[in-house]
Motif scaffolding. Structure first.
Motif, PDB file in Angstrom:
ATOM      1  N   HIS A 120     -10.596  -3.556  11.937  1.00 23.65           N
ATOM      2  CA  HIS A 120     -10.210  -4.770  11.923  1.00 23.65           C
ATOM      3  C   HIS A 120     -10.975  -5.707  11.575  1.00 23.65           C
ATOM      4  O   HIS A 120     -12.391  -5.660  11.735  1.00 23.65           O
ATOM      5  N   PRO A 134     -11.200 -11.561  14.896  1.00 22.24           N
ATOM      6  CA  PRO A 134     -11.145 -12.833  15.132  1.00 22.24           C
ATOM      7  C   PRO A 134     -12.371 -13.730  15.430  1.00 22.24           C
ATOM      8  O   PRO A 134     -13.153 -13.342  16.121  1.00 22.24           O
ATOM      9  N   MET A 135     -12.188 -14.760  14.831  1.00 21.59           N
ATOM     10  CA  MET A 135     -13.615 -15.737  15.271  1.00 21.59           C
ATOM     11  C   MET A 135     -12.671 -16.817  16.172  1.00 21.59           C
ATOM     12  O   MET A 135     -11.926 -17.615  15.869  1.00 21.59           O
ATOM     13  N   LEU A 136     -13.270 -16.698  17.426  1.00 18.38           N
ATOM     14  CA  LEU A 136     -12.656 -17.189  18.422  1.00 18.38           C
ATOM     15  C   LEU A 136     -13.521 -18.447  18.923  1.00 18.38           C
ATOM     16  O   LEU A 136     -14.653 -18.705  18.386  1.00 18.38           O
ATOM     17  N   SER A 137     -12.711 -19.334  19.574  1.00 13.30           N
ATOM     18  CA  SER A 137     -13.721 -20.854  19.992  1.00 13.30           C
ATOM     19  C   SER A 137     -12.846 -21.345  21.245  1.00 13.30           C
ATOM     20  O   SER A 137     -11.574 -20.920  21.479  1.00 13.30           O
ATOM     21  N   CYS A 161     -15.652  -7.072  20.260  1.00 14.21           N
ATOM     22  CA  CYS A 161     -15.169  -6.348  21.258  1.00 14.21           C
ATOM     23  C   CYS A 161     -13.828  -5.860  20.921  1.00 14.21           C
ATOM     24  O   CYS A 161     -13.003  -4.690  21.548  1.00 14.21           O
ATOM     25  N   LEU A 162     -13.203  -6.469  20.082  1.00 15.16           N
ATOM     26  CA  LEU A 162     -11.594  -6.373  19.684  1.00 15.16           C
ATOM     27  C   LEU A 162     -11.826  -5.177  18.348  1.00 15.16           C
ATOM     28  O   LEU A 162     -10.554  -5.037  17.922  1.00 15.16           O
ATOM     29  N   LEU A 166     -11.829 -17.189  26.726  1.00 12.83           N
ATOM     30  CA  LEU A 166     -11.254 -16.334  25.377  1.00 12.83           C
ATOM     31  C   LEU A 166     -10.417 -15.446  25.638  1.00 12.83           C
ATOM     32  O   LEU A 166      -9.844 -14.778  24.758  1.00 12.83           O
TER      33      LEU A 166
END
Lengths: 322, 322
Positions: A18, A21-24, A42-43, A274
């Motif tokens: 994968h 994603p870059m989360l915020s 972790c995803l 998140l």
């Protein structure tokens, strides 16, 4: 080790890993006092960045060597990364795991079709057990971090960090990376050196297991006094690697330390803001971003959540911090 | 409603919404007995697909109208979607929420800067409260599902499902969608009609709140006998919408029902195998994929995890199912 090896690993991983994603979250920005970008490994398949290194190493083996099978030592995340790659290639995998590894990781490794050999950390010699099995069956050892192909695989996460942060307008930042033996931190640092030279990796470790932080200060490979206990099993290793340390020393630091309680609290906040599951060792970099703001410079900080394989009972403790 | 409206919404959302990942796990495939692709909208900003509809609607308002502010009725996820868009545009937002909404959602909405007005479901008239505030302040009502701009926003998730599934080699599948008033299901169905015509949306609801499933059978809008109780607060609404129902009737069904216990179990499995946080209402489609395999046809099934805003105490119950 160079950027070409990381780019070659990225080609081998394409269509398999994968692009996580870059989360915020505005709420996390408010706690940290600056913008926080979170690379959610972790995803990744198998629940941690270790998928990248395992796939990179197994996919690069000559077919004749690979077909005999592979063996790895791991408390769990590297185990699942290697087991997964072995399954995809239809080859045998033996994983030698400490008997006190989290059940989630032992079960996860078995579910991927690997043969799990448990040993007692206190009384048995892991290396001797592994060497005998490997010799008997002609298996190739896939080291967890001190192996160029593994470092190259972890470095593919750094390529993504550089690209995704740039898409969000961030080209200059400190990058907090969860750090055990240094495979993830050194791989990301090499990628950023080439692709985002205004970023710098800051390795994050749990208090009491600060071998990398101390090694970066002394300039030589320091050892942890103990290598068990604490919640952050995923990132506790005896000392930085022979291959990883020179890279860490050249490109990374200073180290940042957080407590187990801070890691648990970061897990709770990642749950709430998140909606991802972090394991303690995978949450130390987020904990540093949130609770050690004075250790970091800049308007924005990037951090990894490196893994999410955690037993429910430990996660329940993180929920209790909310 | 048509595909052009969804594509226009996608352009307004570009650079603002996450293209959420399509996740999978061999362990979940094994439970379901077929390949399961999971569209993880719990990783969307504000923790649910409602970000899409809220942004779509607020961004499409004429500037002069928008600047007065917006108002919404919501138990939580639509609230956060609208509040977030309002904050981004720097306009006021009033959210009218039932006083028994999950704390995580009330707190999350306030944290986004919205003014939260709580009302008692049993004794107060939500619509009267909202109408008075809206008239006093010149606010524009953003309906949760029965509004073309909102449906178009939710439909952008369908565009991504078509594209991401095709990248994984899946062009023909049933798509299990968590369903309340039908905005998400109808938006996805319209997108798939245009972009993946061999896919069909199957709305999933909790047992006891099966208004959509019954409406699809009878061909007219049936009502739920009760609209409170149960764990799946996010997807409980009185009946399908006037705008959503004709779309659902033309393109979707039959409906699938799962129990609260199955939703909790699916949340536990999503924690373990996907490392994401699902709320009960957001987990019903995964629950259907895992525990109602006989209700679905085909080698692969796609499902949404539509939201992840859940109080820790409820999540702890999901962990206990593991």
């Amino acid at each position: 080790m160079n950027i070409e090896m990381i780019e070659a690993a990225a080609r081998r991983l394409e269509g398999h890993a994968h692009r996580t994603p870059m989360l915020s979250s505005p709420a996390l920005d408010a706690i940290a006092g600056r913008r926080v970008l979170i690379k959610a490994e972790c995803l990744q398949h198998t629940g941690s960045f270790k998928f990248r290194g395992g796939w990179s190493a197994v996919s690069a083996l000559p077919e004749k060597v690979r077909s005999n099978g592979v063996i790895a030592f791991s408390s769990g995340n590297h185990a699942q990364g290697v087991a997964n790659a072995a399954r995809a290639y239809g080859i045998p995998a033996v994983i030698v795991m400490p008997s006190d590894a989290p059940n989630a990781k032992i079960d996860g490794t078995r579910a991927l079709g690997a043969e799990v050999v448990l040993y007692d950390r206190a009384s048995e010699d892991r290396d001797a057990i592994g060497a005998e099995i490997a010799a008997d069956r002609g298996l190739t050892l896939i080291k967890p971090f001190d192996e160029p192909l593994v470092i190259a695989g972890q470095g593919t996460c750094g390529l993504e960090i550089a690209q995704q942060a740039a898409e969000l307008g961030v080209t200059e930042a400190e990058v907090l990376v969860c750090c055990g033996g240094g495979g993830f931190a050194s791989g990301i640092a090499l990628a950023l050196e080439a692709k985002a030279p205004a970023m710098r990796v800051r390795p994050v470790e749990p208090v009491g297991f600060d071998d990398v932080a101390r090694s970066l200060i002394s300039g030589k490979r320091e050892r942890n006094a103990v290598t068990s206990g604490g919640l952050c099993d995923a990132i506790i290793s005896p000392c930085p690697g022979e291959i990883t340390f020179p890279i860490l020393h050249r490109l990374c630091g200073p180290g940042v330390l957080v407590t187990d309680d801070q890691a648990l609290e970061a897990m709770g906040l990642a749950f709430r803001h998140l909606r991802v599951v972090a394991e303690p060792g995978g949450a130390v970099a987020l904990a540093a971003a949130l609770f050690k703001p004075e250790a970091v410079q800049g308007d924005a900080v990037i951090c990894t959540i490196s893994g999410g394989n955690v037993d429910p009972a430990v996660f329940a403790r993180a929920l209790e911090t909310l």
